[in-house]
Scaffold this motif. Structure first.
Motif, mmCIF file in Angstrom:
data_model
loop_
_atom_site.group_PDB
_atom_site.id
_atom_site.type_symbol
_atom_site.label_atom_id
_atom_site.label_comp_id
_atom_site.label_asym_id
_atom_site.label_seq_id
_atom_site.Cartn_x
_atom_site.Cartn_y
_atom_site.Cartn_z
ATOM 1 N N LEU A 13 44.869 28.652 -22.899
ATOM 2 C CA LEU A 13 45.034 29.962 -22.297
ATOM 3 C C LEU A 13 45.145 29.787 -20.794
ATOM 4 C CD1 LEU A 13 45.044 33.033 -22.855
ATOM 5 C CD2 LEU A 13 42.574 32.988 -22.518
ATOM 6 N N HIS A 14 46.265 30.246 -20.233
ATOM 7 C CA HIS A 14 46.502 30.162 -18.785
ATOM 8 C C HIS A 14 46.908 31.559 -18.319
ATOM 9 C CE1 HIS A 14 48.267 29.136 -14.923
ATOM 10 N NE2 HIS A 14 47.669 27.968 -15.019
ATOM 11 N N ILE A 25 51.697 23.498 -13.283
ATOM 12 C CA ILE A 25 52.346 22.227 -13.635
ATOM 13 C C ILE A 25 51.357 21.309 -14.345
ATOM 14 C CG2 ILE A 25 53.362 20.118 -12.667
ATOM 15 C CD1 ILE A 25 54.656 21.991 -10.510
ATOM 16 N N LEU A 26 50.127 21.257 -13.864
ATOM 17 C CA LEU A 26 49.104 20.436 -14.509
ATOM 18 C C LEU A 26 48.889 20.868 -15.962
ATOM 19 C CD1 LEU A 26 46.910 18.232 -14.300
ATOM 20 C CD2 LEU A 26 45.347 20.039 -13.605
ATOM 21 N N ALA A 27 48.764 22.167 -16.202
ATOM 22 C CA ALA A 27 48.554 22.667 -17.561
ATOM 23 C C ALA A 27 49.733 22.328 -18.467
ATOM 24 C CB ALA A 27 48.316 24.177 -17.533
ATOM 25 N N CYS A 123 39.247 24.171 -14.533
ATOM 26 C CA CYS A 123 39.624 24.867 -13.312
ATOM 27 C C CYS A 123 40.369 23.905 -12.394
ATOM 28 C CB CYS A 123 38.391 25.415 -12.591
ATOM 29 S SG CYS A 123 38.844 26.303 -11.094
ATOM 30 N N CYS A 124 41.570 24.288 -12.023
ATOM 31 C CA CYS A 124 42.332 23.442 -11.105
ATOM 32 C C CYS A 124 42.827 24.283 -9.929
ATOM 33 C CB CYS A 124 43.453 22.712 -11.839
ATOM 34 S SG CYS A 124 44.399 23.704 -12.975
#
Length: 128
Positions: A13-14, A25-27, A123-124
């Motif tokens: 979930l984003h 981008i990381l996700a 968390c990023c």
């Protein structure tokens, strides 16, 4: 029941895949890697611009959770509305063995659901 040939069913979930930024981008890269490794990786978000993300997503399935004001995910008084929206995909999240919650307010929303699978908060975002 585990699907034959699939290692783990993963739901992520984003908040939004609209503008390509570091967290987004990381996700997407992480879910792409998991999908290429044989996991069933699905992504749920409140806003999605498929034309900007098509090349990066590969085989990762994306499901948009409808929100009238998708670019304003402030908890405050919108919390009940966000909570109702997340309930629309509760069964699909419950089907996953692992639920990855990326960034605010997703971790809090996932924490409110009674899900059988493991939940991982990620968390990023830069601090404050």
């Amino acid at each position: 029941a585990r699907t034959k040939g699939v290692f783990v069913r993963i739901a992520a979930l984003h908040p939004a895949l609209v503008e390509p930024g570091g967290a987004e981008i990381l996700a997407v890269e992480q879910l792409g890697f998991l999908s290429q490794s044989g996991h069933d990786a699905r992504l749920f978000c409140f806003a999605h611009a498929p034309d900007r993300w098509h090349d990066r997503l590969g085989s990762v399935e994306v499901r948009s959770i409808p929100l009238r004001v998708a670019d304003r995910l402030h908890v405050g008084r919108k919390w009940p509305r966000l909570r109702r929206r997340i309930e629309t995909v509760r069964d699909e999240l419950a089907d996953a063995e692992v639920v990855l919650a990326y960034n605010h307010p997703c971790a809090s929303l996932v924490a409110t659901l009674d899900l059988p699978g493991r939940r991982i908060w990620h968390c990023c975002e830069p601090p404050g």
